[in-house]
Design an enzyme around this catalytic site. Structure first.
Site, PDB file in Angstrom:
ATOM      1  N   ASP A  29       0.783  -1.182  -0.004  1.00 15.62           N
ATOM      2  CA  ASP A  29       0.103  -0.265  -0.041  1.00 15.62           C
ATOM      3  C   ASP A  29       1.045   1.281  -0.097  1.00 15.62           C
ATOM      4  O   ASP A  29       0.725   2.238   0.815  1.00 15.62           O
ATOM      5  CB  ASP A  29      -0.789   0.017   1.189  1.00 15.62           C
ATOM      6  CG  ASP A  29      -1.458  -1.195   1.428  1.00 15.62           C
ATOM      7  OD1 ASP A  29      -2.006  -1.938   0.619  1.00 15.62           O
ATOM      8  OD2 ASP A  29      -1.895  -1.607   2.603  1.00 15.62           O
ATOM      9  N   GLU A  85     -11.706   0.170  -2.765  1.00 15.08           N
ATOM     10  CA  GLU A  85     -10.974   0.573  -1.645  1.00 15.08           C
ATOM     11  C   GLU A  85      -9.558   1.388  -2.576  1.00 15.08           C
ATOM     12  O   GLU A  85      -9.463   1.556  -3.633  1.00 15.08           O
ATOM     13  CB  GLU A  85     -10.296  -0.516  -1.031  1.00 15.08           C
ATOM     14  CG  GLU A  85      -9.341  -1.196  -1.695  1.00 15.08           C
ATOM     15  CD  GLU A  85      -8.936  -2.348  -0.626  1.00 15.08           C
ATOM     16  OE1 GLU A  85      -9.239  -2.410   0.610  1.00 15.08           O
ATOM     17  OE2 GLU A  85      -8.227  -3.465  -1.088  1.00 15.08           O
TER      18      GLU A  85
END
Length: 343
Positions: A37, A244
């Protein structure tokens, strides 16, 4: 949801098998720890990456992502793309967040008036995801967390965008394990469910940050993602709808909202004329990578644009990932050239 999860897991496994048979276009930035991420920024001419720090915590894999049980954040830096990467050690530990329960997920960072701000999602002691903020005078920390979560914050994946006028905005949200579906009524419902396929997809959120960067200056609003006909994407269109991993960058006056589709493993993008949207779907930034998740950032470095992303080249395991970077190119009409992470 269980059927969706099993279908997605099968797809992810198939993609992983395919990916392993191909040669990756990029190498992991670091191999001594697992990272994911990656939120990348250029501060004072240097590249800083704010990733998740994956660990093997022994939590069984489940539909809510319980096996992604991170405990701290490490910040990476490099002077140039392709240069030496430095791990600056633990910048923030969950033990030093007074209100935290478990699971530090994907963070982001910002800089204003001599202070660096680290924004992070973590479940509180009631197992509800909230957004926290920590501060430091150094881009690599250590960071000191505020005593309470940001009021009005919820779900996961904070992404902070600084507009050219100096205003900062936080984009956030994630469905399934990210709990966004539990906030459909405006308050937390532990039994909140996903939309039906023929209903509008759940929208990511945006909130302008206050001048002190520690709170929201307004109530969070929906970020509408539309198809080319101006209609809101439906929940059943899972190759286009939001799941997301929000990110925003600005290119030639246009706002680019990019995001992960989750169970279909794409990074898509949509464009709009202001930070609130609406954003019109345009296409795919990154095709599926090895592993179940896909999460990215897009940043300009010395006149070129780069995509930071992750896969599981080092471990082959969904929850033990490694961050990478590759060049991203805009076409003359502003569209983004789709990237495939394997040859």
């Amino acid at each position: 949801m269980k059927k969706q999860f099993l279908t997605a897991l099968f797809l992810a496994t198939s993609l992983a098998v395919f990916a392993q048979s191909k040669k990756p276009i990029s190498k992991p930035l670091v191999s001594h720890i697992y990272t994911a991420d990656p939120s990348a920024h250029v501060f004072n001419g240097k590249i800083y990456i704010y990733p998740s720090h994956d660990i093997e915590s022994g939590v069984p894999q489940d539909d809510e992502g319980g096996h992604f049980d991170m405990k701290d954040y490490h910040i990476l830096s490099m002077d140039k793309i392709g240069g030496k990467v430095t791990d600056h050690g633990v910048a923030l530990d969950i033990k030093n967040i007074p209100w935290a329960g478990r699971q530090l997920w994907a963070p982001d960072a910002a800089f204003k008036n001599g202070t660096y701000y680290l924004y992070f999602p973590v479940k509180d002691k009631k197992d509800v995801f909230r957004m926290g903020v920590a501060t430091s005078k150094s881009p690599v920390g250590p960071f000191k967390a505020e005593k309470e979560p940001i009021k009005g914050s919820f779900s996961i994946d904070p992404s902070v965008f600084k507009d050219t006028d100096g205003n900062f905005y936080m984009y956030f949200g994630g469905i399934w394990g990210g709990q966004l579906q539990r906030w459909k009524t405006g308050s937390y419902d532990p039994k909140g469910k996903l939309q039906n396929d023929n209903q509008p997809a759940l929208a990511p959120k945006i909130a302008k940050l206050s001048k002190d960067m520690l709170s929201f200056a307004e109530e969070a609003k929906d970020v509408k993602i539309l198809d080319k006909n101006g209609k809101v994407l439906l929940a059943g269109d899972n190759s286009k709808r939001f799941f997301e991993a929000s990110w925003v960058h600005k290119y030639k006056g246009k706002y680019y909202f990019s995001y992960s589709t989750g169970d279909t493993h794409l990074i898509n993008y949509a464009t709009g004329n202001n930070p609130y949207g609406p954003f019109t779907y345009q296409g795919v930034v990154l095709n599926p990578v090895e592993g179940w998740t896909n999460h990215h950032s897009i940043v300009e470095v010395e006149g070129k644009w780069y995509l930071f992303y992750h896969d599981v080249q080092l471990s082959g395991k969904t929850h033990l990932r490694n961050v990478k970077v590759t060049e991203l190119k805009h076409n003359s009409d502003g569209s983004i050239q789709t990237i495939t992470a394997y040859k």
